[in-house]
Design a protein around this motif. Structure first.
Motif, PDB file in Angstrom:
ATOM      1  N   LYS A   1       5.948 -38.347 -17.927  1.00  0.00           N
ATOM      2  CA  LYS A   1       6.938 -38.904 -17.176  1.00  0.00           C
ATOM      3  C   LYS A   1       8.072 -37.993 -17.898  1.00  0.00           C
ATOM      4  N   GLU A   2       8.718 -38.282 -18.882  1.00  0.00           N
ATOM      5  CA  GLU A   2      10.107 -37.866 -19.414  1.00  0.00           C
ATOM      6  C   GLU A   2      10.021 -36.358 -19.373  1.00  0.00           C
ATOM      7  N   LEU A   3       8.823 -35.695 -19.756  1.00  0.00           N
ATOM      8  CA  LEU A   3       8.798 -34.152 -19.574  1.00  0.00           C
ATOM      9  C   LEU A   3       9.100 -33.585 -17.815  1.00  0.00           C
ATOM     10  N   GLY A   4       8.280 -34.644 -17.149  1.00  0.00           N
ATOM     11  CA  GLY A   4       8.593 -34.381 -15.604  1.00  0.00           C
ATOM     12  C   GLY A   4       9.831 -34.569 -15.255  1.00  0.00           C
ATOM     13  N   ASN A   5      10.594 -35.227 -15.842  1.00  0.00           N
ATOM     14  CA  ASN A   5      12.236 -35.645 -15.708  1.00  0.00           C
ATOM     15  C   ASN A   5      13.084 -34.727 -16.103  1.00  0.00           C
ATOM     16  N   GLY A   6      12.638 -33.715 -16.971  1.00  0.00           N
ATOM     17  CA  GLY A   6      13.262 -32.777 -17.644  1.00  0.00           C
ATOM     18  C   GLY A   6      14.060 -33.218 -18.851  1.00  0.00           C
ATOM     19  N   ASP A   7      13.594 -34.508 -19.270  1.00  0.00           N
ATOM     20  CA  ASP A   7      14.527 -34.813 -20.640  1.00  0.00           C
ATOM     21  C   ASP A   7      14.109 -34.165 -22.110  1.00  0.00           C
ATOM     22  N   TRP A   8      13.101 -33.492 -21.959  1.00  0.00           N
ATOM     23  CA  TRP A   8      12.508 -32.825 -23.071  1.00  0.00           C
ATOM     24  C   TRP A   8      12.078 -31.466 -22.771  1.00  0.00           C
ATOM     25  N   LEU A   9      12.339 -30.154 -23.725  1.00  0.00           N
ATOM     26  CA  LEU A   9      11.914 -29.223 -23.587  1.00  0.00           C
ATOM     27  C   LEU A   9      10.799 -28.976 -24.709  1.00  0.00           C
ATOM     28  N   VAL A  10       9.820 -28.154 -24.562  1.00  0.00           N
ATOM     29  CA  VAL A  10       8.795 -28.015 -25.637  1.00  0.00           C
ATOM     30  C   VAL A  10       8.636 -26.757 -26.378  1.00  0.00           C
ATOM     31  N   CYS A  11       8.426 -26.777 -27.595  1.00  0.00           N
ATOM     32  CA  CYS A  11       8.545 -25.608 -28.364  1.00  0.00           C
ATOM     33  C   CYS A  11       7.288 -25.476 -29.517  1.00  0.00           C
ATOM     34  N   PRO A  12       6.445 -24.712 -29.555  1.00  0.00           N
ATOM     35  CA  PRO A  12       5.475 -24.755 -30.520  1.00  0.00           C
ATOM     36  C   PRO A  12       6.104 -24.810 -31.876  1.00  0.00           C
ATOM     37  N   ALA A  13       5.629 -25.688 -32.937  1.00  0.00           N
ATOM     38  CA  ALA A  13       6.002 -26.010 -34.088  1.00  0.00           C
ATOM     39  C   ALA A  13       5.674 -24.691 -35.025  1.00  0.00           C
ATOM     40  N   ASP A  14       6.765 -24.646 -36.154  1.00  0.00           N
ATOM     41  CA  ASP A  14       6.368 -23.724 -37.171  1.00  0.00           C
ATOM     42  C   ASP A  14       7.081 -24.250 -38.496  1.00  0.00           C
ATOM     43  N   LEU A  15       6.444 -23.977 -39.524  1.00  0.00           N
ATOM     44  CA  LEU A  15       6.751 -24.579 -40.945  1.00  0.00           C
ATOM     45  C   LEU A  15       8.072 -24.161 -41.259  1.00  0.00           C
ATOM     46  N   ASN A  16       8.696 -23.049 -41.067  1.00  0.00           N
ATOM     47  CA  ASN A  16      10.172 -22.467 -41.262  1.00  0.00           C
ATOM     48  C   ASN A  16      10.988 -23.434 -40.604  1.00  0.00           C
ATOM     49  N   LEU A  17      10.797 -23.793 -39.390  1.00  0.00           N
ATOM     50  CA  LEU A  17      11.838 -24.715 -38.541  1.00  0.00           C
ATOM     51  C   LEU A  17      11.553 -26.204 -39.184  1.00  0.00           C
ATOM     52  N   LEU A  18      10.298 -26.540 -39.313  1.00  0.00           N
ATOM     53  CA  LEU A  18       9.855 -27.817 -39.847  1.00  0.00           C
ATOM     54  C   LEU A  18      10.724 -28.133 -41.217  1.00  0.00           C
ATOM     55  N   PHE A  19      10.651 -27.232 -42.234  1.00  0.00           N
ATOM     56  CA  PHE A  19      10.971 -27.578 -43.585  1.00  0.00           C
ATOM     57  C   PHE A  19      12.158 -26.930 -44.111  1.00  0.00           C
ATOM     58  N   ASP A  20      12.369 -25.626 -43.664  1.00  0.00           N
ATOM     59  CA  ASP A  20      13.382 -24.625 -44.288  1.00  0.00           C
ATOM     60  C   ASP A  20      14.666 -24.649 -43.593  1.00  0.00           C
ATOM     61  N   THR A  21      14.750 -24.669 -42.348  1.00  0.00           N
ATOM     62  CA  THR A  21      16.038 -24.653 -41.758  1.00  0.00           C
ATOM     63  C   THR A  21      16.908 -25.599 -41.770  1.00  0.00           C
ATOM     64  N   PRO A  22      18.376 -25.355 -41.985  1.00  0.00           N
ATOM     65  CA  PRO A  22      19.474 -26.386 -42.009  1.00  0.00           C
ATOM     66  C   PRO A  22      19.178 -27.476 -41.087  1.00  0.00           C
ATOM     67  N   PHE A  23      19.295 -28.796 -41.368  1.00  0.00           N
ATOM     68  CA  PHE A  23      19.219 -29.714 -40.181  1.00  0.00           C
ATOM     69  C   PHE A  23      20.075 -29.695 -39.216  1.00  0.00           C
ATOM     70  N   GLU A  24      21.461 -29.408 -39.304  1.00  0.00           N
ATOM     71  CA  GLU A  24      22.265 -29.164 -38.364  1.00  0.00           C
ATOM     72  C   GLU A  24      22.085 -27.920 -37.392  1.00  0.00           C
ATOM     73  N   GLU A  25      21.020 -26.955 -37.840  1.00  0.00           N
ATOM     74  CA  GLU A  25      20.915 -25.819 -36.808  1.00  0.00           C
ATOM     75  C   GLU A  25      19.396 -25.889 -36.241  1.00  0.00           C
ATOM     76  N   ARG A  26      18.580 -26.774 -36.558  1.00  0.00           N
ATOM     77  CA  ARG A  26      17.408 -27.061 -35.939  1.00  0.00           C
ATOM     78  C   ARG A  26      17.193 -27.132 -34.522  1.00  0.00           C
ATOM     79  N   TRP A  27      18.085 -28.067 -33.779  1.00  0.00           N
ATOM     80  CA  TRP A  27      17.825 -28.323 -32.360  1.00  0.00           C
ATOM     81  C   TRP A  27      18.304 -27.012 -31.955  1.00  0.00           C
ATOM     82  N   GLN A  28      19.429 -26.158 -32.044  1.00  0.00           N
ATOM     83  CA  GLN A  28      19.766 -24.878 -31.399  1.00  0.00           C
ATOM     84  C   GLN A  28      18.522 -23.799 -31.631  1.00  0.00           C
ATOM     85  N   ILE A  29      18.233 -23.823 -33.089  1.00  0.00           N
ATOM     86  CA  ILE A  29      17.132 -22.647 -33.263  1.00  0.00           C
ATOM     87  C   ILE A  29      15.791 -22.827 -32.519  1.00  0.00           C
TER      88      ILE A  29
END
Length: 187
Positions: free
Chosen positions: A140-168
């Protein structure tokens, strides 16, 4: 996306998401099935919560100096007193399950002792609390446009600085929040 299994994907909070607890949140989905979903926010460090201190509070001796400096993350608003270890490797710990080929979640103390000693765990994030959705709530929340979906990757999950993750994460799917309409998901 409503029928897709979003396990091992990121949810990117839309800028207009009305719940301030999730403003600019990036959530890694650990489980998504017909009963609901469970995820961990992976971009919100708790500045006053060093992993080493948390382990010492559990009477776990920390011998790895880096662990003393690692920050715990706010995993979500549900059960903030419960720790979840998101890590690379296999589900070899007492209370562990695989999310993807090389990402697991563990809630048992045996992994904490190994982290404290700098043994047996490659990349890890200690998250306090989690985010969860009941049956069909995430869809329902996805249908409302509350969230966008992105495939996960290990670099973003563990190596990217926290403050950059949302934008990246948004960049990965070609979204520029400066130009995103607040009418996303509505025809």
């Amino acid at each position: 996306m409503s029928k897709a299994n979003l396990t091992h994907h990121f949810l990117i909070a839309a800028p207009e998401l009305s719940d301030p607890r999730f403003a600019q949140a990036l959530i890694y989905i650990c489980r998504h099935d017909k009963y609901g979903a469970l995820g961990l926010m992976v971009n919100r460090p708790l500045e006053q919560a060093r992993v080493g201190k948390l382990l010492e509070d559990l009477d776990i001796e920390v011998t790895n100096r880096q662990v003393m400096e690692d920050l715990a993350l706010e995993g979500g608003p549900m059960y903030p007193e419960v720790g979840f270890v998101l890590h690379t490797g296999q589900p070899e710990w007492a209370s562990s399950f695989a999310i993807s080929e090389n990402v697991c979640i563990t809630t048992s103390q045996d992994i904490l002792k190994r982290i404290a000693a700098g043994q047996g765990v490659g990349h890890y994030q200690l998250c306090l609390g989690h985010a969860s959705w009941g049956k069909k709530q995430l869809e329902k929340e996805l249908g409302n446009g509350d969230w966008l979906v992105c495939p996960a990757d290990l670099n973003l999950l563990f190596d990217t600085p926290f403050e950059e993750r949302w934008q990246i994460a948004a960049d990965k799917i070609g979204v520029n929040f400066d130009y995103l309409s607040s009418d996303i998901g509505h025809a």
